[in-house]
Scaffold this active site. Structure first.
Site, mmCIF file in Angstrom:
data_model
loop_
_atom_site.group_PDB
_atom_site.id
_atom_site.type_symbol
_atom_site.label_atom_id
_atom_site.label_comp_id
_atom_site.label_asym_id
_atom_site.label_seq_id
_atom_site.Cartn_x
_atom_site.Cartn_y
_atom_site.Cartn_z
ATOM 1 N N CYS A 142 0.833 -1.194 0.000
ATOM 2 C CA CYS A 142 0.000 0.000 0.000
ATOM 3 C C CYS A 142 0.881 1.264 0.000
ATOM 4 O O CYS A 142 1.477 1.585 -1.007
ATOM 5 C CB CYS A 142 -0.979 -0.033 1.174
ATOM 6 S SG CYS A 142 -2.396 1.064 0.946
ATOM 7 N N HIS A 179 -3.779 -5.246 0.557
ATOM 8 C CA HIS A 179 -3.274 -5.734 1.851
ATOM 9 C C HIS A 179 -3.342 -7.261 1.916
ATOM 10 O O HIS A 179 -4.429 -7.826 2.100
ATOM 11 C CB HIS A 179 -4.089 -5.129 2.997
ATOM 12 C CG HIS A 179 -3.808 -3.685 3.227
ATOM 13 N ND1 HIS A 179 -2.792 -3.241 4.038
ATOM 14 C CD2 HIS A 179 -4.406 -2.573 2.717
ATOM 15 C CE1 HIS A 179 -2.776 -1.913 4.041
ATOM 16 N NE2 HIS A 179 -3.744 -1.488 3.240
ATOM 17 N N GLU A 190 -2.263 -9.105 4.276
ATOM 18 C CA GLU A 190 -2.295 -9.567 5.663
ATOM 19 C C GLU A 190 -3.701 -9.684 6.223
ATOM 20 O O GLU A 190 -3.895 -10.283 7.288
ATOM 21 C CB GLU A 190 -1.455 -8.629 6.555
ATOM 22 C CG GLU A 190 -2.018 -7.240 6.757
ATOM 23 C CD GLU A 190 -1.648 -6.236 5.671
ATOM 24 O OE1 GLU A 190 -1.735 -5.025 5.937
ATOM 25 O OE2 GLU A 190 -1.279 -6.667 4.551
#
Length: 509
Positions: free
Chosen positions: A79, A167, A169
């Site tokens: 990001c 993202h 994660e």
């Protein structure tokens, strides 16, 4: 030396989650502020740049020094990290037409890139940014796109530098863990050897070297962090570890006696201190929650200090500090800015002039549980719900009195035992009973009553940062209400808290 991944933090709410996901791969990683990280040596196999609330176009945008990193070791920008790698190396970032937030599908993947190995087109990813890369540097190439984001991922030619504008994660990126594994294992070459067993072995050996024959004191709370720290230290120094368990009179019903007995069964050298009268005396007449917290904290420090001074030649204070506490003690605004102290026993290290031993300072909470399991810690500790340091002192709204403590202990015991009996305890992250400073009219038999109101609280969470109320069965809540009102004198009304965090907090004070 342990292979590791460094995560440079730009203030993203997801940074700790990146670390947790990498640890799930049994790869060791460390999180550091972008402007204060350790030297890049042979143990650092790769670096990840986190997201950020900043825009790269801001005048005060975080600008890391990547000399010695970019081109030297594999680098992944996530990001903000990806936008930084584009914007400051010859590309361009501009505001998105509309904020790109939420689910998206990968419509194009370069099948030759190792970052997307075993990830197929149409894989779902999670976007969360207000800017977009609109031009890549001349030596960058696109390796993945979504329908709306052309430069969803890129790679620098002739060096292992990658960027992704989504993202990996978060839960909503379905193949995020595969992507992270591709980076840390396949590209960085990290061995997946960071396991509870390897942590125990290396930590015990390090503690033996560090502590030698010195005496160590540790304050036990009954919680998992201090309990696991105690077992690790016991394996390293044996009876040179002296544990102190203080009864502040604000624990759950019979918890002091039960936990103290359990600690002795574990072979820990533990001293139980009954100090409930001092705590209750000092809390008399105090209603303000912060004032109550300060009294409880001050008394604990004074009692712990007094007991510790009865032990001669102590050189070390051990604490169950865990990694999120360490991370939060250093802000991304610079190493001199402290968000909060990470000392579990605030004030003691300075007061007692002892050196600190923190065997869990590299672990997240879920890792502490896995280490505890590997050490053979009893399930009643492993599965124990979080319990606040001030105990029932902040679950009694208003003044704390011995009568209120006894009333709340009885109601709390019925609720917690009920959760266990109905097979609900492990489905709840934290459960509590709160005694309100509210009386209401009731009828018992033929008599009118004017008695106390309690609140039942049960939430689900992963880390306590956010939480949702648990939809407990109506039949269970009905039984708990009846049992508490019938068995606990002084209570004639039970209510259930259905507030989530945010906007509410888990505890009431």
């Amino acid at each position: 030396m342990q292979d590791k991944i460094l995560i440079l933090d730009f203030g993203s709410q997801y940074t700790q989650l990146i670390g947790r996901k990498i640890r799930e791969l049994n790869v060791y990683c460390e999180i550091h502020p972008f402007n204060h990280y350790p030297k890049i040596d042979h143990t650092v196999k790769g670096v990840i740049l986190s997201g950020s609330p900043f825009s790269v176009r801001d005048s005060n945008a975080p600008r890391p020094d990547l000399s010695g990193i970019k081109g030297a070791v594999p680098l992944l920008g996530i990001c903000y990290g990806a936008q930084y790698l584009a914007h400051f190396f010859g590309g361009e970032v501009a505001p998105s037409g509309s904020r790109e937030y939420g689910r998206a599908k990968l419509r194009y993947i370069n099948s030759d890139t190792s970052l997307f190995k075993d990830i197929n087109e149409n894989s779902q990813v999670w976007m969360s940014h207000g800017d977009s890369i609109i031009k890549l540097p001349s030596d960058y190439k696109v390796i993945a796109s979504t329908e709306d984001v052309k430069y969803a991922s890129f790679k620098t030619e002739n060096e292992p530098t990658f960027g992704i504008q989504f993202h990996p994660e978060v839960y909503h990126t379905t193949d995020g863990l595969i992507l992270l594994k591709n980076f840390v294992v396949n590209i960085c070459g990290c061995k997946q050897s960071w396991t509870p067993a390897s942590f125990i072995e290396s930590t015990v050996e390090d503690l033996k070297q560090k502590l030698g024959d010195d005496k160590v004191i540790l304050g036990l709370s009954g919680g998992i962090d201090s309990s696991v720290a105690g077992l690790l230290l016991n394996k390293a120094v044996g009876n040179k570890l002296i544990c102190i368990f203080v009864d502040n009179g604000l624990l759950r019903k019979n918890e002091y006696e039960t936990v103290l007995h359990s600690y002795k069964d574990m072979g820990l050298n533990v001293r139980g201190i009954n100090a409930k009268q001092k705590f209750l005396d000092d809390l008399r007449g105090i209603s303000d929650p912060e004032h109550k917290r300060k009294i409880i904290g001050r008394n604990f420090i004074e009692i712990f200090d007094e007991e510790a001074h009865k032990i001669k030649n102590v050189k070390w204070l051990a604490q169950g500090t865990i990694y999120p506490d360490v991370i939060e003690s250093v802000s991304v605004n610079g190493p001199s800015v402290t968000i909060k102290s990470h000392h579990n026993v605030g004030g003691l290290p300075e007061k007692m002039k002892l050196q600190l031993a923190e065997p869990l300072r590299l672990l997240f909470k879920d890792e502490v549980r896995r280490v505890g399991k590997a050490l053979g810690l009893d399930n009643k500790f492993l599965e124990r719900h979080p319990f606040p340091g001030p105990g029932l002192g902040i679950r009694i709204l208003g003044e704390v009195t011995p009568e209120k403590v006894m009333m709340l202990q009885e109601a709390d015991a019925i609720f917690i035992n009920g959760l266990r009996d109905w097979g609900l305890y492990e489905k709840v992250w934290q459960a509590a009973v709160i005694l309100l400073p509210v009386n209401s009219v009731g009828i018992m038999g033929d008599e009118r009553t004017y008695e106390n109101t309690i609140v039942l609280r049960a939430v689900t969470s992963t880390d306590g940062m956010t939480a949702d109320w648990v939809h407990l069965p109506y039949q269970f809540l009905s039984k708990m209400s009846n049992e508490i009102i019938n068995k606990v004198p002084g209570i004639n009304r039970v209510i259930y808290d259905i507030s989530s965090k945010p906007p509410a907090t888990i505890e009431w004070e």
